[in-house]
Design a protein around this motif. Structure first.
Motif, mmCIF file in Angstrom:
data_model
loop_
_atom_site.group_PDB
_atom_site.id
_atom_site.type_symbol
_atom_site.label_atom_id
_atom_site.label_comp_id
_atom_site.label_asym_id
_atom_site.label_seq_id
_atom_site.Cartn_x
_atom_site.Cartn_y
_atom_site.Cartn_z
ATOM 1 N N THR A 1 29.020 23.879 -4.963
ATOM 2 C CA THR A 1 30.238 23.482 -4.239
ATOM 3 C C THR A 1 30.399 21.974 -4.112
ATOM 4 O OG1 THR A 1 29.176 23.505 -2.062
ATOM 5 C CG2 THR A 1 30.041 25.593 -2.889
ATOM 6 N N LYS A 2 29.384 21.231 -4.544
ATOM 7 C CA LYS A 2 29.399 19.765 -4.431
ATOM 8 C C LYS A 2 29.619 19.316 -2.986
ATOM 9 C CE LYS A 2 31.036 18.881 -9.138
ATOM 10 N NZ LYS A 2 31.984 18.129 -9.968
ATOM 11 N N ARG B 1 31.197 20.897 -0.583
ATOM 12 C CA ARG B 1 32.425 21.351 0.091
ATOM 13 C C ARG B 1 32.150 22.412 1.147
ATOM 14 N NH1 ARG B 1 34.214 20.977 -5.283
ATOM 15 N NH2 ARG B 1 33.914 23.217 -5.566
ATOM 16 N N TRP B 2 30.953 23.026 1.129
ATOM 17 C CA TRP B 2 30.600 24.065 2.101
ATOM 18 C C TRP B 2 30.246 23.484 3.462
ATOM 19 C CZ3 TRP B 2 25.735 23.973 4.291
ATOM 20 C CH2 TRP B 2 24.835 23.077 3.686
ATOM 21 N N ARG C 1 33.590 21.112 8.626
ATOM 22 C CA ARG C 1 34.320 19.887 8.958
ATOM 23 C C ARG C 1 33.782 19.228 10.220
ATOM 24 N NH1 ARG C 1 40.772 20.734 7.626
ATOM 25 N NH2 ARG C 1 40.507 21.167 5.385
ATOM 26 N N ALA D 1 28.215 14.110 1.946
ATOM 27 C CA ALA D 1 29.242 14.893 1.250
ATOM 28 C C ALA D 1 29.889 14.076 0.134
ATOM 29 C CB ALA D 1 30.299 15.360 2.252
ATOM 30 N N LYS D 2 30.093 12.802 0.396
ATOM 31 C CA LYS D 2 30.680 11.922 -0.617
ATOM 32 C C LYS D 2 29.768 11.799 -1.827
ATOM 33 C CE LYS D 2 32.493 7.232 -1.220
ATOM 34 N NZ LYS D 2 32.719 5.906 -0.548
ATOM 35 N N ALA E 1 29.671 15.088 -3.912
ATOM 36 C CA ALA E 1 30.878 15.327 -4.708
ATOM 37 C C ALA E 1 30.718 14.831 -6.141
ATOM 38 C CB ALA E 1 32.076 14.650 -4.041
#
Length: 339
Positions: free
Chosen positions: A197-198, A200-201, A204, A216-217, A220
């Motif tokens: 998911t890079k 994305r999981w 937030r 997270a960055k 990605a």
């Protein structure tokens, strides 16, 4: 290709602040040293100190040299893991240059106990400094982690199967095997989720924290085509398995250096099961928990307390303490080379 300095700035974002890093380092080392001293005191209570010193004094230099050679081999295997990923991405790096990163990673992981994060970040910066794009550097770290846990699970499964076949698999070891399997499976599932998911999981709510946002960055950028390539995962798992075998052989040679005649299987069991104990234990760096587990398994399999303790100390000296000073020096040299 973007310049190395630009990528390096991106990878530095994941580092802990100096004051946070220092505080965690001090706490981790203090806790580990306290546990280590307690375990050593307990083991020495059961051992004959005069006999222990005599065993250490009579250690064979040839067997010690053989054990040392095995430890050098572990660095070569670690470097080969990263080389597989960079080569798949079309970048050629010399194995000798990556060997420096292997020593630096081990030093960082031991000097700054952050569950392997400090060493991984050091490797990422080192790869970027060698003009490897940050996306490939991050992918190399994920592939190294995935292959490590896959190899660890295979080796631990084999060790528990061998222990079961000897009839020495007590209830304690059964519970440890369950806890270990649960920990490794959860970590592996998380790593796979991160890779696919890079990042994305990540919820937030967690992304509001600066560290998770930077993580997270970075995630990605993962190259899933490389991380999921069997031609990359297969060889890297093989190299990780080789590291386990070389470490176990180091312990075996350490026992043989002290004049004890045992086969490679008891040494393999002692190393892997002690590693499992250190993994399940919350003690930083595995200080004390690894030593206690290793001595206990070796003694359970017929090695005297004095020889088991001496061999474990020799092994830890080579695998844990030996890389510290060269790692510190190489890390300093690497920092001096920063543009």
């Amino acid at each position: 290709m973007a310049n190395a300095k630009g990528h390096l700035a991106g990878s530095d974002d994941l580092l802990l602040k100096p004051e946070q890093s220092s505080a965690r380092t001090i706490v981790g080392w203090f806790a580990g040293a306290l546990i280590f001293a307690s375990v050593m005191g307990l083991l020495l209570h059961f051992a004959d100190i005069a006999e222990l010193l005599a065993v250490l004094k009579a250690a064979s230099p040839l067997w010690i040299a053989a054990a040392f050679s095995c430890q050098l081999g572990t660095y070569a295997c670690a470097a080969a893991v990263w080389q597989m990923v960079t080569r798949r991405a079309g970048f050629q790096l010399r194995l000798a240059d990556l060997l420096k990163l292997a020593v630096m990673e081990l030093f960082a992981n031991q000097a700054i106990p952050t569950g392997g994060l400090s060493g991984s970040l050091l490797v990422a910066r080192g790869l970027v400094r060698r003009r490897i794009p940050s996306s490939i550097a991050i992918t190399a770290l994920l592939v190294a982690a995935l292959s490590y846990y896959a190899a660890y699970l295979l080796m631990a499964g084999l060790a528990f199967a061998l222990l079961w076949s000897t009839g020495d698999l007590s209830d304690t070891w059964e519970w440890l095997s369950i806890m270990f399997a649960a920990i490794i499976i959860v970590i592996t599932v998380c790593l796979v989720a991160v890779t696919v998911t890079k990042g994305r999981w990540i919820p937030r709510s967690l992304l509001r924290t600066p560290l998770m946002a930077r993580l997270a960055k970075a995630l990605a950028q993962v190259r899933t085509d490389i991380a999921s390539d069997p031609k990359v995962l297969g060889p890297t798992i093989f190299f990780q398995l080789a590291i386990f075998v070389l470490d176990a052989t180091t312990l075996w040679f350490s026992v043989r250096a002290l004049g004890a005649s045992i086969g490679p299987t008891p040494a393999f069991l002692a190393f892997v099961l002690a590693s499992v104990v250190a993994t399940v234990s919350p003690i930083p760096l595995g200080l004390g928990s690894f030593e206690g587990g290793c001595v206990a398994v070796l003694h359970l399999l017929g090695v005297s307390i004095e020889v088991a303790l001496a061999a474990t100390l020799i092994f830890r000296g080579m695998s844990f303490w030996m890389p510290m000073f060269p790692g510190m020096w190489l890390t300093h040299q690497e920092a001096q080379a920063d543009p």
